[in-house]
Design a protein around this motif. Structure first.
Motif, PDB file in Angstrom:
ATOM      1  N   UNK A   3      22.031  64.882  29.401  1.00 41.50           N
ATOM      2  CA  UNK A   3      22.199  64.190  30.671  1.00 41.50           C
ATOM      3  C   UNK A   3      22.130  65.183  31.834  1.00 41.50           C
ATOM      4  N   UNK A   4      22.741  66.349  31.662  1.00 42.99           N
ATOM      5  CA  UNK A   4      22.708  67.378  32.698  1.00 42.99           C
ATOM      6  C   UNK A   4      21.281  67.834  32.984  1.00 42.99           C
ATOM      7  N   UNK A   5      20.513  68.096  31.934  1.00 42.14           N
ATOM      8  CA  UNK A   5      19.129  68.561  32.132  1.00 42.14           C
ATOM      9  C   UNK A   5      18.259  67.469  32.747  1.00 42.14           C
ATOM     10  N   UNK A   6      18.542  66.199  32.424  1.00 37.80           N
ATOM     11  CA  UNK A   6      17.794  65.098  33.027  1.00 37.80           C
ATOM     12  C   UNK A   6      18.060  65.026  34.537  1.00 37.80           C
ATOM     13  N   UNK A   7      19.313  65.160  34.925  1.00 32.73           N
ATOM     14  CA  UNK A   7      19.657  65.121  36.353  1.00 32.73           C
ATOM     15  C   UNK A   7      19.022  66.303  37.080  1.00 32.73           C
TER      16      UNK A   7
END
Length: 412
Positions: free
Chosen positions: A223-227
């Motif tokens: 989720x962090x890398x997607x954001x």
């Protein structure tokens, strides 16, 4: 880099602007010519990547006005004002010695002519004045001038419409075009350039984001890398439950417009997300912390450098979708052997950039593919005339300079 300005105007006005633009530093002009001002909306669709748009008059601007909200670049138009009217009337009197009551003149706003006559304290018989509007056909304006000439009511015509001037010349009716003062054109070009530079400076404003998990649950790495990818951000871990993101106002704005950032809020465990703008990273970080106090799960707040709180998002009405059923895109895909999806992404890459020029590195970052893949894509575009080499950019490190490209097809 110079500011590239697309100009929609008549052929006659192109010569006028060209001679003036040569004296303005760091601008490049691309012309899109019409025979009638009604063609302006069509020419909008033919524009190649540029930094700003300028209309060579009020009439083409009015015809295209409804489509301008879709443009990702600033636009301007050369307005007809008292200076243009005064300059034209002075030229007429000095060079042709025609009394004012023996002329027919068409203008966007008849009140401007009245103002000029009042300013020069003229109280004699007034000229014949025709208002111009997008609801009044050009042909009817021409016929009114002709009727006055045939009735021997006038000796001369002043027209703001270049096609009307050409028709009057063909009929050997004495006429002249409305004269736009050089200073007015210079000011308009400088203003258009400044608008483009301002938007570019705003888009690179520092932004810090704060991502905070709820109930002390570690934030998922995916989720962090997607954001981070969605906002073109780098990030730093503060704790397993919170991260700082570093990006620019332009990248964040585009992520919000696409709604991809908002969609991520509903795909994972709830978390809080807020952003701060600032003239420095420190200021942006402080604003992000303040904005975070307002944030709730599945909402985003922004506190700008003027302490204006924006949000909660999602409330953006702007959506961006990649269309792969567009015949123009499909034709390009067939000629270049690139996928329609890649063609669409390249078109949107051009729309989102604040500069018409780019490097393979810029496109690689946007497409999220390797540099080698990007260079193959660019080569296919160049080989088929859809892109061109316009220069080189020296890097700060040793090595070969980067090639600078421009797309060579309509992206609007």
């Amino acid at each position: 880099m110079s500011t590239k300005i697309a100009v929609i105007c008549s052929k006659a006005f192109m010569k006028r602007i060209n001679s003036i633009a040569q004296n303005i530093e760091n601008i490049q002009i691309d012309f899109y010519l019409y025979k009638q001002p009604t063609e302006a909306p069509v020419l909008l669709k033919e524009m190649k990547p540029c930094d700003a748009l300028l209309f060579g008059g009020t009439l083409p601007y009015l015809h295209a006005q409804s489509a301008l909200s879709e443009l990702p670049i600033p636009w301007n138009y050369i307005k007809q004002d008292e200076t243009a009217i005064s300059t034209t009337l002075l030229s007429l009197i000095a060079n042709h010695a025609v009394p004012l009551n023996r002329i027919s003149i068409d203008v966007m706003n008849p009140a401007i002519v009245e103002n000029v006559l009042t300013e020069i304290e003229y109280y004699g018989s007034k000229p014949y004045i025709q208002p111009i509007s997008i609801t009044k056909p050009t042909h009817s304006i021409l016929q009114h001038h002709i009727a006055l000439w045939e009735a021997n009511s006038i000796d001369f015509v002043i027209t703001s419409i270049h096609s009307v001037f050409d028709e009057l010349q063909a009929l050997q009716i004495p006429a002249m075009r409305m004269l736009d003062a050089t200073n007015s054109i210079v000011q308009c070009l400088e203003e258009t350039k400044s608008q483009s530079l301002l938007i570019k400076s705003e888009s690179v404003k520092a932004v810090v984001g704060l991502l905070e998990a709820l109930e002390n649950k570690p934030i998922e790495h995916d989720m962090l890398t997607h954001i981070a990818a969605t906002t073109h951000a780098t990030y730093k871990e503060i704790s397993p439950y919170s991260f700082e993101l570093y990006t620019t106002a332009g990248h964040l704005q585009k992520a919000l417009e696409k709604e991809t950032l908002q969609n991520l809020l509903h795909q994972t465990e709830p978390f809080k997300l807020a952003f701060g703008y600032g003239h420095s990273i420190f200021e942006a970080n402080q604003n992000a912390k303040n904005a975070l106090t307002f944030a709730k799960p599945c909402e985003i707040y922004i506190l700008d450098e003027h302490k204006n709180l924006l949000g909660p998002f999602p409330k953006s009405e702007v959506k961006l979708s990649l269309k792969t059923d567009d015949p123009y895109v499909l034709q390009m895909a067939k000629q270049t052997s690139l996928s329609p999806l890649n063609i669409s992404k390249i078109i949107h890459f051009s729309r989102e950039r604040q500069s018409a020029q780019f490097t393979s590195h810029n496109l690689s970052e946007y497409l999220q593919v390797t540099r080698r893949t990007t260079e193959r894509i660019i080569k296919k575009l160049v080989d088929n005339g859809y892109a061109k080499v316009v220069g080189e950019e020296m890097t700060h490190q040793q090595g070969r300079p980067r090639t600078i490209y421009e797309l060579n097809f309509a992206t609007y």
